[in-house]
Write a protein that holds these residues in place. Structure first.
Motif, short mmCIF file in Angstrom:
data_model
loop_
_atom_site.label_atom_id
_atom_site.label_comp_id
_atom_site.label_asym_id
_atom_site.label_seq_id
_atom_site.Cartn_x
_atom_site.Cartn_y
_atom_site.Cartn_z
N ALA A 77 2.38 30.35 30.20
CA ALA A 77 3.17 31.00 29.14
C ALA A 77 4.33 30.15 28.64
O ALA A 77 4.52 30.01 27.43
CB ALA A 77 3.66 32.36 29.62
N PRO A 78 5.13 29.53 29.52
CA PRO A 78 6.25 28.72 28.99
C PRO A 78 5.80 27.53 28.16
O PRO A 78 6.55 27.03 27.32
CB PRO A 78 6.98 28.27 30.26
CG PRO A 78 6.57 29.24 31.32
CD PRO A 78 5.17 29.60 30.99
N LEU A 79 4.57 27.06 28.39
CA LEU A 79 4.09 25.88 27.69
C LEU A 79 3.39 26.21 26.37
O LEU A 79 3.47 25.44 25.41
CB LEU A 79 3.12 25.09 28.59
CG LEU A 79 3.69 24.56 29.92
CD1 LEU A 79 2.60 23.88 30.72
CD2 LEU A 79 4.85 23.61 29.66
N ILE A 80 2.69 27.34 26.33
CA ILE A 80 1.88 27.66 25.15
C ILE A 80 2.52 28.70 24.24
O ILE A 80 2.08 28.88 23.11
CB ILE A 80 0.47 28.14 25.56
CG1 ILE A 80 0.55 29.47 26.32
CG2 ILE A 80 -0.23 27.10 26.39
CD1 ILE A 80 -0.80 30.06 26.66
N SER A 81 3.55 29.39 24.73
CA SER A 81 4.20 30.40 23.89
C SER A 81 4.97 29.73 22.76
O SER A 81 5.79 28.83 23.02
CB SER A 81 5.15 31.26 24.74
OG SER A 81 5.83 32.20 23.93
N PRO A 82 4.74 30.12 21.51
CA PRO A 82 5.44 29.46 20.39
C PRO A 82 6.94 29.75 20.35
O PRO A 82 7.70 28.95 19.81
CB PRO A 82 4.73 30.02 19.15
CG PRO A 82 4.13 31.31 19.60
CD PRO A 82 3.77 31.12 21.04
N TYR A 83 7.37 30.89 20.90
CA TYR A 83 8.79 31.26 20.86
C TYR A 83 9.19 31.91 22.18
O TYR A 83 8.34 32.30 22.99
CB TYR A 83 9.07 32.26 19.72
CG TYR A 83 8.76 31.76 18.34
CD1 TYR A 83 9.70 31.02 17.61
CD2 TYR A 83 7.53 32.03 17.75
CE1 TYR A 83 9.41 30.56 16.33
CE2 TYR A 83 7.23 31.57 16.47
CZ TYR A 83 8.18 30.83 15.77
OH TYR A 83 7.89 30.38 14.50
N LYS B 145 11.22 39.70 16.68
CA LYS B 145 10.67 38.92 17.79
C LYS B 145 9.19 38.63 17.55
O LYS B 145 8.46 39.47 17.02
CB LYS B 145 10.85 39.69 19.11
CG LYS B 145 12.31 39.82 19.53
CD LYS B 145 12.46 40.42 20.91
CE LYS B 145 12.09 41.89 20.94
NZ LYS B 145 12.41 42.53 22.22
N ASP B 146 8.75 37.46 17.97
CA ASP B 146 7.37 37.02 17.77
C ASP B 146 6.44 37.81 18.68
O ASP B 146 6.60 37.82 19.90
CB ASP B 146 7.26 35.53 18.06
CG ASP B 146 5.86 35.00 17.80
OD1 ASP B 146 5.44 34.95 16.64
OD2 ASP B 146 5.18 34.65 18.80
N ILE B 147 5.44 38.47 18.08
CA ILE B 147 4.55 39.34 18.85
C ILE B 147 3.62 38.53 19.74
O ILE B 147 3.36 38.90 20.89
CB ILE B 147 3.76 40.26 17.91
CG1 ILE B 147 4.72 41.25 17.23
CG2 ILE B 147 2.67 41.01 18.67
CD1 ILE B 147 4.05 42.14 16.22
N ALA B 148 3.11 37.40 19.24
CA ALA B 148 2.21 36.58 20.05
C ALA B 148 2.90 36.12 21.34
O ALA B 148 2.30 36.15 22.42
CB ALA B 148 1.74 35.38 19.24
#
Length: 296
Positions: A52-58, A84-87
């Motif tokens: 998650a920390p690597l692929i999350s855009p925000y 807030k970014d939903i993805a």
């Protein structure tokens, strides 16, 4: 028919190892397409949670001025009511959902093996007492049990997992108990008992390996049930307020169901896919175990 052919057929009919290859093929056949899809989805969601920390855009808690904006190149799944970014919220939410679900499956399995094993092997008053205790939790819906426990002990991911385990363990205990009741009078168990084998060795090495299979299937199903319970608790506002979760996204999306479909639909799809995937895997494990017992 020649004499050699007759001898060969007679050996095939009497040799117990002759059918071994066919048994292995029946027991270890390839998983179905549906099971394969379920396994792939579980792996993908698990990788998303781990990375998650690597692929999350925000940052999932980062607030922007883009409020309730639909999917775009900047926000692939849109934004929520505070920008807030939903993805990003869904990627981080997979961590909470999988943690609670897996903890629920493993926790209910361990408690079920202990309680169900003792009740089934000892029997009598001990069996009656333990099963009546399990019924205290079973007479109420699992969601209600988890809701009451979370309301009492607090709100974070670990406590939510504990509440879900307490709500789900009785089913595993009953399955293990039924296996122990059937196996404790089996011939191989009687032979071990007559030979002077201690009770703990009989339980650990004779009964437990056989009883573990159906309990493991139930544990797989409990993972999906645990994820659903966690989503329900978060939807009701009893989730961990310091983390992002799929149920929490659905709770905040409720006032905007008709105006911003991207706010609620992706989270609902994530929950449905994960719960269905673990149910499919559990059914596949159960079918494989049944086929294996028939083959034997």
């Amino acid at each position: 028919m020649t004499i050699d052919q007759g001898i060969t057929k007679e050996q095939d009919a009497t040799d117990p190892g002759a059918a071994q290859p066919d048994r292995r093929q029946r027991r270890w056949r390839r998983p179905s397409v549906l099971t394969t899809i379920a396994l792939v989805l579980v792996v993908l969601f698990a990788l998303a949670a781990l990375l998650a920390p690597l692929i999350s855009p925000y940052d999932p808690f980062a607030i922007s001025e883009a409020i309730l904006e639909g999917p775009s190149s900047a926000h692939l799944l849109g934004t929520d009511d505070v920008g807030k970014d939903i993805a990003s919220q869904l990627i981080y939410g997979a961590r909470v959902s999988l943690f609670v679900g897996i903890a629920a499956g493993l926790g209910s399995l361990v408690i079920g093996l202990i309680v169900g094993g003792i009740a089934g092997y000892v029997g009598g008053a001990v069996d009656n007492m333990l099963m009546r205790f399990a019924e205290v939790f079973q007479i109420m819906p699992a969601m209600l049990v988890a809701l009451v426990i979370v309301a009492v002990i607090g709100r974070n991911s670990t406590l939510t997992a504990l509440a879900v385990i307490i709500a789900l363990w009785p089913q595993s205990a009953r399955i293990v108990r039924s296996q122990f009741l059937n196996l404790r009078t089996a011939e191989f168990v009687d032979a071990a008992r007559i030979s002077g084998t201690p009770a703990w060795r009989i339980i650990a090495f004779e009964i437990f390996p056989v009883a573990f299979a159906p309990a493991g299937v139930q544990a797989s199903l409990d993972v999906g049930r645990g994820m659903l319970l966690e989503a329900g608790l978060s939807f009701l506002g009893l989730g961990d307020p310091t983390t992002s979760s799929w149920g929490g996204v659905l709770r905040r999306a409720q006032p905007y169901l008709s105006d911003a479909w991207w706010f609620s639909v992706p989270a609902g799809i994530c929950i449905a896919l994960m719960v269905l995937s673990f149910n499919v895997i559990g059914d596949a494990l159960g079918n494989r175990g049944n086929n294996g017992r028939r083959a034997l």
